[in-house]
Design a protein around this motif. Structure first.
Motif, short mmCIF file in Angstrom:
data_model
loop_
_atom_site.label_atom_id
_atom_site.label_comp_id
_atom_site.label_asym_id
_atom_site.label_seq_id
_atom_site.Cartn_x
_atom_site.Cartn_y
_atom_site.Cartn_z
N ASN A 44 -59.84 -63.61 -23.18
CA ASN A 44 -58.47 -63.27 -23.55
C ASN A 44 -58.27 -61.77 -23.49
N THR A 201 -55.19 -67.09 -26.81
CA THR A 201 -54.82 -66.94 -25.40
C THR A 201 -53.40 -67.47 -25.20
N GLN A 202 -52.52 -66.67 -24.60
CA GLN A 202 -51.11 -67.03 -24.50
C GLN A 202 -50.90 -68.35 -23.75
N GLN A 206 -49.21 -71.57 -25.45
CA GLN A 206 -47.95 -72.11 -24.94
C GLN A 206 -48.09 -73.60 -24.64
N ASP A 228 -51.20 -65.33 -29.14
CA ASP A 228 -50.53 -66.63 -29.09
C ASP A 228 -49.03 -66.54 -29.35
N TYR A 230 -46.57 -64.70 -27.89
CA TYR A 230 -45.75 -64.76 -26.69
C TYR A 230 -45.68 -66.19 -26.16
N GLY A 231 -46.82 -66.84 -26.10
CA GLY A 231 -46.85 -68.23 -25.63
C GLY A 231 -46.02 -69.14 -26.51
N ARG A 251 -50.57 -57.97 -29.04
CA ARG A 251 -50.68 -57.97 -27.59
C ARG A 251 -49.42 -57.34 -27.00
N ASP A 253 -47.60 -58.18 -24.44
CA ASP A 253 -46.51 -59.12 -24.15
C ASP A 253 -45.82 -59.59 -25.43
N GLU A 254 -46.56 -59.69 -26.52
CA GLU A 254 -45.96 -60.05 -27.80
C GLU A 254 -45.02 -58.95 -28.28
#
Length: 353
Positions: A44, A201-202, A206, A228, A230-231, A251, A253-254
């Motif tokens: 990850n 892990t996104q 998801q 997790d 973002y996912g 993260r 992306d989060e």
């Protein structure tokens, strides 16, 4: 004259021997250590950033003449058996110290004890071990889990909660879950209606959230462990459901999707996780142990938490696909050790102004 000459030669030889011994002692005092990172998982973004941070500190330590090498070794899929064998190999290869991100808090104790008995200190971080002879840099993941629940409770009066857990069997997953569970006992108006494992892990998160959402009632909040958030947002959006409060884990992306939601609707959440740069702290601590510094066996590290006041800073300083991190200089780690000996908290985060 011949006798004087012989005496002079003996004196010169004795001085050369003393100088040579002194130089040998000097060389021994600045021995360049061989330190290995034994890592159980790299699947990850947190682990990838952690390895980058390790390499950065290794380069600095080499340039300072403190170590000869600092290679990183990673097992497949967090296998405790494989990691125990890896530790045995590092013992046989004669490394001076082992820095450990452990697949299990207990399954590696035998291997860790063998290393310590062989004169090789083991410094565990992120995922710790229970072997008493090891050094542990301890993140209070229970506190992070508790903080998530407190934040949610500060924003609403009750509702249904979905919990996304991390990697099954690891100490930090257990600690996060314990903190969340214990704090929820103080807020009976909240009910956990679902639980999935996201493996930090996104993509996994998801998929797992998308799979359970059709069976769940309206969700007020999602408590997570990082990697997790973002996912989870994407799963709710794909299902056509309102995005609840989803706690994030630092993260990139989060943080980016939090910023996007915040700009659109004033969305508020909480982000907290251990810092990938803790691998750097572990390296510096290993060097201090090898150099004879008195180091406590258990040292507490603060999590890296991000609120609205720090969101823009970390978005700017976190590369796409990465994780918010901090670079820890050797002096910071030395102060950490001194504070731990004195029963004081860790120094302030080394964030550049």
């Amino acid at each position: 004259m011949k006798r004087i000459y012989v005496v002079l030669m003996l004196l010169i030889a004795t001085m050369c021997l003393v100088l040579a011994e002194g130089q040998a002692d000097k060389n021994e005092s600045v021995k360049q250590w061989r330190i290995a990172l034994c890592n159980d998982y790299a699947g990850n973004s947190w682990r990838q950033q952690m390895l980058k941070d390790w390499d950065q500190a290794v380069s600095q330590a080499k340039a300072m003449g403190l170590i000869a090498e600092g290679p990183a070794f990673t097992t497949n899929e967090s296998s405790a058996a494989e990691q125990a064998a890896q530790i045995q190999n590092l013992i046989l290869e004669g490394f001076d110290a082992i820095v450990l991100d452990a697949a299990s808090p207990t399954a590696l104790n035998g291997a860790v004890k063998k290393a310590v008995d062989a004169g090789i200190p083991v410094i565990a971080f992120d995922n710790n071990v229970t072997e008493p002879s090891a050094y542990n840099l301890i993140i209070d993941f229970e506190e992070v889990g508790e903080s998530e629940v407190k934040f949610v409770a500060s924003k609403m009066k009750g509702g249904n909660i979905l919990e996304i857990r991390g990697l099954a069997g690891t100490s930090c997953d257990d600690a996060y879950h314990t903190g969340i569970t214990n704090m929820l006992k103080k807020y009976p108006e909240f009910t956990v209606v679902g639980e999935v494992y996201g493996n930090w892990t996104q993509s996994v998160a998801q998929k797992e959230v998308a799979g359970i959402l059709p069976s769940l009632p309206e969700i007020a909040a999602v408590v997570t462990q990082g990697g997790d958030g973002y996912g989870a947002v994407k799963a709710f959006q794909a299902a056509g459901r309102d995005v609840p409060i989803i706690c994030m884990g630092n993260r990139q992306d989060e943080l980016a999707i939090w910023k996007e939601l915040k700009d659109e609707s004033g969305y508020e959440t909480y982000s907290g996780c251990s810092c990938p740069g803790s691998s750097q702290i572990a390296l510096w601590v290993a060097i201090e142990v090898l150099n004879g510094t008195k180091v406590p066996n258990n040292i507490n590290l603060p999590p890296l938490t991000i609120g609205n006041d720090k969101l823009d800073y970390f978005i700017e300083n976190t590369p796409k696909g990465g994780v918010a991190t901090l670079a820890y200089p050797r002096e910071w780690a030395q102060q950490l050790i001194a504070n731990a000996r004195d029963g004081k908290p860790a120094p302030a985060d080394p964030i550049a102004n």
